[in-house]
Scaffold this motif. Structure first.
Motif, PDB file in Angstrom:
ATOM      1  N   THR A 199       0.854  -1.186   0.000  1.00 60.60           N
ATOM      2  CA  THR A 199       0.000   0.000   0.000  1.00 60.60           C
ATOM      3  C   THR A 199       0.890   1.236   0.000  1.00 60.60           C
ATOM      4  OG1 THR A 199      -2.003   0.974   0.958  1.00 60.60           O
ATOM      5  CG2 THR A 199      -0.252   0.385   2.504  1.00 60.60           C
ATOM      6  N   SER A 200       0.404   2.279  -0.638  1.00 59.07           N
ATOM      7  CA  SER A 200       1.177   3.525  -0.704  1.00 59.07           C
ATOM      8  C   SER A 200       1.014   4.315   0.591  1.00 59.07           C
ATOM      9  CB  SER A 200       0.699   4.374  -1.884  1.00 59.07           C
ATOM     10  OG  SER A 200      -0.626   4.835  -1.661  1.00 59.07           O
ATOM     11  N   THR A 213       6.794   9.332  11.002  1.00 61.98           N
ATOM     12  CA  THR A 213       7.745   8.235  10.789  1.00 61.98           C
ATOM     13  C   THR A 213       7.464   7.444   9.517  1.00 61.98           C
ATOM     14  OG1 THR A 213       6.423   6.620  12.019  1.00 61.98           O
ATOM     15  CG2 THR A 213       7.956   8.000  13.283  1.00 61.98           C
ATOM     16  N   LEU A 214       6.253   7.584   8.961  1.00 59.04           N
ATOM     17  CA  LEU A 214       5.808   6.810   7.801  1.00 59.04           C
ATOM     18  C   LEU A 214       5.815   5.306   8.091  1.00 59.04           C
ATOM     19  CD1 LEU A 214       7.362   8.762   4.781  1.00 59.04           C
ATOM     20  CD2 LEU A 214       5.068   8.919   5.736  1.00 59.04           C
ATOM     21  N   ASP A 215       5.536   4.955   9.349  1.00 58.81           N
ATOM     22  CA  ASP A 215       5.290   3.585   9.768  1.00 58.81           C
ATOM     23  C   ASP A 215       3.842   3.479  10.241  1.00 58.81           C
ATOM     24  OD1 ASP A 215       7.893   2.551   9.357  1.00 58.81           O
ATOM     25  OD2 ASP A 215       8.564   3.428  11.262  1.00 58.81           O
ATOM     26  N   THR A 254       4.906   1.429   1.248  1.00 60.60           N
ATOM     27  CA  THR A 254       5.845   1.861   0.225  1.00 60.60           C
ATOM     28  C   THR A 254       5.345   3.181  -0.345  1.00 60.60           C
ATOM     29  OG1 THR A 254       7.006   1.159  -1.782  1.00 60.60           O
ATOM     30  CG2 THR A 254       4.666   0.649  -1.644  1.00 60.60           C
ATOM     31  N   ASP A 255       6.053   3.716  -1.327  1.00 54.41           N
ATOM     32  CA  ASP A 255       5.593   4.942  -1.959  1.00 54.41           C
ATOM     33  C   ASP A 255       5.021   4.611  -3.337  1.00 54.41           C
ATOM     34  OD1 ASP A 255       5.007   7.618  -2.073  1.00 54.41           O
ATOM     35  OD2 ASP A 255       7.046   8.293  -1.693  1.00 54.41           O
ATOM     36  N   ASP A 263       2.798  11.703  -0.968  1.00 56.58           N
ATOM     37  CA  ASP A 263       3.934  10.794  -1.054  1.00 56.58           C
ATOM     38  C   ASP A 263       4.842  11.046   0.142  1.00 56.58           C
ATOM     39  OD1 ASP A 263       5.346  13.161  -1.639  1.00 56.58           O
ATOM     40  OD2 ASP A 263       5.264  12.801  -3.789  1.00 56.58           O
ATOM     41  N   ARG A 264       6.041  10.510   0.090  1.00 57.51           N
ATOM     42  CA  ARG A 264       6.958  10.622   1.238  1.00 57.51           C
ATOM     43  C   ARG A 264       7.350  12.065   1.530  1.00 57.51           C
ATOM     44  NH1 ARG A 264      10.220   8.751  -2.987  1.00 57.51           N
ATOM     45  NH2 ARG A 264       9.991   6.558  -2.402  1.00 57.51           N
TER      46      ARG A 264
END
Length: 489
Positions: free
Chosen positions: A177-178, A192-194, A214-215, A291-292
């Protein structure tokens, strides 16, 4: 006699974009400059399943069939054109439960399903809004998974994912998943993008039950059985799905603090895309991810073109009301229409709310009610826009099929906002174009993110004053109805 072989002309590559919306699946092909290609479009209609009690389910089998039929048609129409990538955009929040064999277990919940409302109080106790960017609400996974477990205690819940995640797992074998879709679940830590641990604990989930994060620039390829069905897509990168709110900003060129996106499709929203650290969240709004690197700050309503369609069906309107609507003065019908037929999102986040029309009289007509409903949506969007950290010279870039299909709604919206609207006529929709642009950038193509302007709609200052008063009246009525409902409970 010597024959000279003529060089074989290879057409330029295209990007295929699939758009999974609340009214069906659309697909289109774009060139490497982000322009839609005539004749390379397909659409299959699918509707959410609504029922009393807050039910708003996604018929998974119908969505799978629609998506694969759309790809069948695009594949057949490609001719000799090579495919650069396949991109996907989707309604932001959906919940697909998988069993231990990775088979889906119905029901599949949409963002509009409010049966998880009783679980919201427990989620609110986490105080996780600043961490996840999502307020406690029935549309997010922490509440939805709790409800799903309680309603189906004997069913096997091994993993969870979003609709586009499941589609790509079906086609490629990988469950990813993005960051974008993950942020719409209300369970992504935006710093943290977790996955956010306390939110997982509240839902009774572990990291092993979640899709791999993921991105959007990651890629997968088709499994053999699907490559046999779509040989022109064999080996082509399929990118993780991105939420349609995020791709709408990209597709309409609303990137950075100078441009905000306003969209009225099936539902509606106002969004501002910002780079840098996670921005503070104004009261009543949310913060998701594109996105990130890019945050999306804004608010969304459960209503938009779906409300207009409901009114058309309910009143059995057989002709366009645009002329009648254009002839009406702002807020002159004596009605106050509170949207919220399926609960409210921004800024109230009240899954128990329902739509209300106040002020009906014998002189009221269907056109009056429709105009009041359109004004109600515009005022709610204006309320969201006024909360955003924007300057006076920000440009509001407007898109969405429902908005573009009406001559009256753009003027109503510009008047309610008190700002000019830069209208964009993107035939495939800003979301599909945005998904294609992200896929091109992921492949190293430098594409422009400038708005595709069609016309400018200027506000009328006197009309804006009328809508300011209407917005205040709507807020008072909303507050009174909520207090009355809570007193009864």
């Amino acid at each position: 006699m010597t024959h000279v072989a003529r060089p074989v002309h290879t057409p330029p590559p295209v990007v295929l974009a699939l758009d999974l919306g609340s009214s069906g699946v659309k697909g289109a092909a774009f060139d490497t400059q982000g322009r839609i290609l005539a004749g390379l479009e397909a659409q299959e209609n699918v509707s959410l399943v609504y029922a009393p009690g807050g039910v708003a389910e996604m018929p998974l089998t119908a969505y799978l069939a629609a998506a694969e039929t759309v790809l069948d048609r695009l594949h057949a129409r490609l001719g000799s054109r090579p495919v650069f990538a396949v991109a996907m955009t989707s309604i932001g929040s959906s919940l697909v439960v998988l069993d231990s064999r990775s088979e889906p277990v119905p029901p599949v919940l949409s963002y509009a399903d409010t049966r998880a409302a009783p679980e919201v109080a427990a989620v609110a106790a986490l105080g996780a809004t600043d961490a996840t960017g999502a307020p406690p609400f029935s549309a997010y996974w922490p509440a939805q998974v709790r409800w799903w477990r309680g309603a189906h205690p004997h069913l096997d819940l091994a993993r969870v994912c979003s609709l586009p995640d499941f589609l790509l797992m079906r086609w490629t074998g990988e469950l990813l998943t993005s960051y974008s879709l993950a942020s719409w679940t209300g369970m992504l830590d935006r710093r943290t993008l977790d996955w956010h641990g306390p939110s997982m604990n509240a839902a009774g989930l572990t990291a092993r039950q979640m899709p791999t994060l993921t991105d959007h620039d990651s890629s997968m390829t088709l499994r053999a059985m699907w490559a046999d069905r779509w040989p022109k897509l064999a080996g082509v990168p399929f990118h993780p799905g991105v939420a349609d709110g995020a791709t709408a900003n990209v597709g309409s060129g609303a990137i950075g603090p100078a441009r905000a996106a306003v969209t009225i499709g099936s539902t509606s929203a106002v969004r501002l895309a910002l780079d840098g650290p996670p921005p503070p969240i104004p009261p009543g709004l949310w913060s998701y991810r594109i996105d990130r690197n890019t945050h999306l700050l804004g608010g969304a309503l459960t209503e938009g073109g779906n409300l207009y369609a409901w009114l058309q069906n309910t009143f059995r309107l057989t002709r366009s009301l645009d002329d009648d609507l254009l002839d009406m003065a702002p807020d002159a019908h004596g009605l106050t229409f509170l949207p919220g037929l399926g609960g409210t999102r921004s800024p109230d986040y009240d899954p128990h709310a329902r739509g209300t029309v106040h002020g009906l009289g014998y002189a009221s007509t269907p056109a009056h009610i429709v105009r009041a409903a359109m004004e109600g949506v515009a005022c709610r969007l204006a309320d969201v826009a006024w909360r955003l950290p924007v300057t006076d010279d920000v440009t509001f870039v407007a898109s969405g099929r429902a908005l573009l299909a009406s001559r009256a709604w753009p003027q109503i919206l510009a008047d309610a906002l008190g700002r000019p609207l830069l209208m964009e006529d993107i035939r495939a929709g800003a979301s599909a174009r945005g998904a294609a642009l992200l896929a091109l950038r992921a492949g190293g193509v430098d594409v422009s993110l400038e708005p595709v302007a069609q016309r400018l709609v200027e506000p009328v200052s006197a009309h804006h004053d009328a809508y300011r008063a209407a917005c205040a009246r709507m807020a008072r009525l909303t507050r009174l109805l909520r207090e009355e409902r809570e007193a009864v409970w």
